[in-house]
Write an enzyme that holds these catalytic residues in place. Structure first.
Site, PDB file in Angstrom:
ATOM      1  N   LYS A 155      17.274   3.471  -0.070  1.00  0.00           N
ATOM      2  CA  LYS A 155      18.481   3.250   0.938  1.00  0.00           C
ATOM      3  C   LYS A 155      19.679   2.272   0.475  1.00  0.00           C
ATOM      4  O   LYS A 155      19.342   1.184   0.612  1.00  0.00           O
ATOM      5  CB  LYS A 155      17.669   2.501   2.130  1.00  0.00           C
ATOM      6  CG  LYS A 155      16.905   3.391   3.145  1.00  0.00           C
ATOM      7  CD  LYS A 155      16.788   2.831   4.447  1.00  0.00           C
ATOM      8  CE  LYS A 155      15.396   2.536   4.793  1.00  0.00           C
ATOM      9  NZ  LYS A 155      15.084   2.007   5.975  1.00  0.00           N
TER      10      LYS A 155
ATOM     11  N   GLU B  30       7.326   2.453  -6.526  1.00  0.00           N
ATOM     12  CA  GLU B  30       7.472   1.883  -5.279  1.00  0.00           C
ATOM     13  C   GLU B  30       7.759   3.141  -4.233  1.00  0.00           C
ATOM     14  O   GLU B  30       8.425   4.171  -4.811  1.00  0.00           O
ATOM     15  CB  GLU B  30       8.478   0.943  -5.334  1.00  0.00           C
ATOM     16  CG  GLU B  30       9.028   0.317  -4.140  1.00  0.00           C
ATOM     17  CD  GLU B  30       8.049  -0.540  -3.365  1.00  0.00           C
ATOM     18  OE1 GLU B  30       7.104   0.139  -3.089  1.00  0.00           O
ATOM     19  OE2 GLU B  30       8.362  -1.428  -2.869  1.00  0.00           O
ATOM     20  N   ASP B  31       7.436   3.035  -3.012  1.00  0.00           N
ATOM     21  CA  ASP B  31       7.886   3.990  -1.931  1.00  0.00           C
ATOM     22  C   ASP B  31       9.246   3.784  -1.529  1.00  0.00           C
ATOM     23  O   ASP B  31       9.930   5.127  -1.817  1.00  0.00           O
ATOM     24  CB  ASP B  31       6.849   3.661  -1.007  1.00  0.00           C
ATOM     25  CG  ASP B  31       6.922   2.028  -0.331  1.00  0.00           C
ATOM     26  OD1 ASP B  31       7.747   1.522  -0.911  1.00  0.00           O
ATOM     27  OD2 ASP B  31       6.204   2.052   0.595  1.00  0.00           O
TER      28      ASP B  31
ATOM     29  N   PHE C  79      14.877   4.189   9.741  1.00  0.00           N
ATOM     30  CA  PHE C  79      13.675   3.788   9.290  1.00  0.00           C
ATOM     31  C   PHE C  79      12.559   5.035   9.457  1.00  0.00           C
ATOM     32  O   PHE C  79      12.312   5.655  10.192  1.00  0.00           O
ATOM     33  CB  PHE C  79      12.952   2.533  10.682  1.00  0.00           C
ATOM     34  CG  PHE C  79      11.662   1.916   9.953  1.00  0.00           C
ATOM     35  CD1 PHE C  79      11.880   1.086   9.302  1.00  0.00           C
ATOM     36  CD2 PHE C  79      10.529   2.651  10.346  1.00  0.00           C
ATOM     37  CE1 PHE C  79      10.857   0.169   8.784  1.00  0.00           C
ATOM     38  CE2 PHE C  79       9.303   1.880   9.973  1.00  0.00           C
ATOM     39  CZ  PHE C  79       9.516   0.605   9.116  1.00  0.00           C
ATOM     40  N   VAL C  80      11.922   5.076   8.406  1.00  0.00           N
ATOM     41  CA  VAL C  80      11.010   6.253   8.219  1.00  0.00           C
ATOM     42  C   VAL C  80       9.648   5.930   7.636  1.00  0.00           C
ATOM     43  O   VAL C  80       9.350   4.963   7.458  1.00  0.00           O
ATOM     44  CB  VAL C  80      11.645   7.011   6.621  1.00  0.00           C
ATOM     45  CG1 VAL C  80      12.928   7.881   6.833  1.00  0.00           C
ATOM     46  CG2 VAL C  80      11.573   6.150   5.326  1.00  0.00           C
TER      47      VAL C  80
ATOM     48  N   ASP D 220      14.645  -0.914  -0.082  1.00  0.00           N
ATOM     49  CA  ASP D 220      15.693  -1.120   1.162  1.00  0.00           C
ATOM     50  C   ASP D 220      16.527  -2.412   0.821  1.00  0.00           C
ATOM     51  O   ASP D 220      17.569  -2.267   0.050  1.00  0.00           O
ATOM     52  CB  ASP D 220      14.537  -1.434   2.128  1.00  0.00           C
ATOM     53  CG  ASP D 220      15.225  -1.544   3.310  1.00  0.00           C
ATOM     54  OD1 ASP D 220      16.282  -0.959   3.651  1.00  0.00           O
ATOM     55  OD2 ASP D 220      14.626  -2.415   4.418  1.00  0.00           O
TER      56      ASP D 220
ATOM     57  N   ARG E 236       0.763   6.218   7.966  1.00  0.00           N
ATOM     58  CA  ARG E 236       0.977   6.433   6.330  1.00  0.00           C
ATOM     59  C   ARG E 236       0.402   7.706   5.923  1.00  0.00           C
ATOM     60  O   ARG E 236       0.806   8.293   4.954  1.00  0.00           O
ATOM     61  CB  ARG E 236      -0.205   5.343   5.966  1.00  0.00           C
ATOM     62  CG  ARG E 236       0.427   3.865   5.760  1.00  0.00           C
ATOM     63  CD  ARG E 236      -0.167   3.059   4.821  1.00  0.00           C
ATOM     64  NE  ARG E 236      -0.102   1.553   5.104  1.00  0.00           N
ATOM     65  CZ  ARG E 236       1.071   0.722   4.591  1.00  0.00           C
ATOM     66  NH1 ARG E 236       1.779   1.398   4.028  1.00  0.00           N
ATOM     67  NH2 ARG E 236       0.910  -0.406   4.820  1.00  0.00           N
TER      68      ARG E 236
ATOM     69  N   LYS F  62       0.692  -1.110   0.051  1.00  0.00           N
ATOM     70  CA  LYS F  62      -0.145  -0.210  -0.182  1.00  0.00           C
ATOM     71  C   LYS F  62       0.929   1.229  -0.129  1.00  0.00           C
ATOM     72  O   LYS F  62       0.228   2.416  -0.159  1.00  0.00           O
ATOM     73  CB  LYS F  62      -0.916   0.185   0.985  1.00  0.00           C
ATOM     74  CG  LYS F  62      -1.819  -0.903   1.438  1.00  0.00           C
ATOM     75  CD  LYS F  62      -2.505  -1.203   2.903  1.00  0.00           C
ATOM     76  CE  LYS F  62      -2.410  -2.511   3.545  1.00  0.00           C
ATOM     77  NZ  LYS F  62      -2.814  -2.643   4.865  1.00  0.00           N
TER      78      LYS F  62
HETATM   79  P1  IMP Z   1      12.911  -4.507   0.630  1.00  0.00           P
HETATM   80  O1  IMP Z   1      12.196  -5.542   0.032  1.00  0.00           O
HETATM   81  O2  IMP Z   1      13.868  -4.575   1.564  1.00  0.00           O
HETATM   82  O3  IMP Z   1      13.556  -3.667  -0.432  1.00  0.00           O
HETATM   83  O4  IMP Z   1      11.626  -3.783   1.125  1.00  0.00           O
HETATM   84  C1  IMP Z   1      11.025  -2.911   0.531  1.00  0.00           C
HETATM   85  C2  IMP Z   1       9.540  -2.472   1.150  1.00  0.00           C
HETATM   86  O5  IMP Z   1       9.858  -2.299   2.524  1.00  0.00           O
HETATM   87  C3  IMP Z   1       9.279  -1.097   1.075  1.00  0.00           C
HETATM   88  O6  IMP Z   1       8.119  -1.121   0.127  1.00  0.00           O
HETATM   89  C4  IMP Z   1       8.407  -0.772   2.293  1.00  0.00           C
HETATM   90  O7  IMP Z   1       7.018  -1.413   2.426  1.00  0.00           O
HETATM   91  C5  IMP Z   1       9.290  -1.627   3.422  1.00  0.00           C
HETATM   92  N1  IMP Z   1      10.164  -0.692   3.794  1.00  0.00           N
HETATM   93  C6  IMP Z   1      11.552  -0.793   3.840  1.00  0.00           C
HETATM   94  N2  IMP Z   1      12.124   0.404   4.340  1.00  0.00           N
HETATM   95  C7  IMP Z   1      11.192   1.099   5.345  1.00  0.00           C
HETATM   96  C8  IMP Z   1      11.251   2.062   5.836  1.00  0.00           C
HETATM   97  O8  IMP Z   1      12.259   3.029   6.451  1.00  0.00           O
HETATM   98  N3  IMP Z   1       9.774   2.502   6.395  1.00  0.00           N
HETATM   99  C9  IMP Z   1       8.750   1.847   5.947  1.00  0.00           C
HETATM  100  N4  IMP Z   1       8.820   0.877   5.161  1.00  0.00           N
HETATM  101  C10 IMP Z   1      10.140   0.446   4.622  1.00  0.00           C
HETATM  102 MG    MG Z   2       6.150  -1.182   0.332  1.00  0.00          MG
END
Ligand code: IMP
Ligand code: MG
Length: 178
Positions: free
Chosen positions: A130, A98-99, A151-152, A102, A164, A42
């Site tokens: 990140k 994508e938001d 963490f944001v 990470d 959110r 979301k």
């Molecule tokens: P990844 O698979 O580790 O790249 O994670 C991506 C997903 O993790 C994003 O779409 C977010 O939903 C969540 N996420 C990663 N870092 C953060 C953060 O700092 N705050 C909130 N959600 C995060």
């Molecule tokens: Mg996400």
């Protein structure tokens, strides 16, 4: 719920200004259109809404649900599709919205899944990146902001489904959970 301390990292104004730039850049890269904007639920919903309106080229919207996180701040490492697209993307110019990138686990998996559906092109636009946290390689064509390993929350990003609806993006301070 108890409110943890929040520190503004990116203000609503900074976010909107950067999204206008991204929209203009995407317009230049896809002059013909349509561009299929596929938002990951979301977290990317506010970014999708603002980015689509910052673009002048023809855009179509679809949503995909994917989950790689539990209720904490760290990835469970497990990725699953919770909602599929409504439309076929075969032969389409697809931009995954994508938001935040990470570890890269989510997008690495999703790009593999969507790539098999034979879109004409497949790229990623992420509001936040990140880079220090990357575990899996992900090529992000458009990045709003590179941020440090904190963490944001806000502007779609949550902590256990809270925060959110903040207009700013804030660092969630306090004890590390999850
Ligand atoms: P990844 O698979 O580790 O790249 O994670 C991506 C997903 O993790 C994003 O779409 C977010 O939903 C969540 N996420 C990663 N870092 C953060 C953060 O700092 N705050 C909130 N959600 C995060
Ligand atoms: Mg996400």
């Amino acid at each position: 719920m108890t409110q943890a301390p929040l520190r503004v990292l990116l203000s609503a104004e900074q976010i909107q200004a950067r999204i206008r730039e991204l929209g203009a850049q995407i317009d230049r890269d896809y002059p013909e259109g349509p561009v299929y904007l596929v938002a990951i639920l979301k977290g990317a919903c506010f970014f999708l809404a603002d980015l689509a309106r910052a673009m002048k080229c023809q855009a179509r919207l679809d949503f995909i649900g994917i989950s790689s996180y539990g209720k904490g701040k760290t990835s469970s490492g497990e990725v699953k599709l919770t909602k599929d697209l409504d439309t076929s993307i075969e032969g389409a110019d697809v931009l995954v919205v994508e938001d935040i990138v990470d570890s890269g686990v989510t997008l690495n998996y999703l790009m593999h899944v969507l790539g098999q559906r034979r879109p004409r092109s497949l790229r990623i636009v992420a509001l936040l990146d990140k880079p220090d946290r990357r575990l899996r390689p992900v090529e992000v064509a458009y990045v709003g902001f590179q941020i440090p390993d904190e963490f944001v929350v806000g502007y779609g990003l949550d902590y256990a489904e809270d925060y959110r609806n903040l207009s700013d993006i804030c660092v969630l301070e306090g004890p590390k959970a999850g």
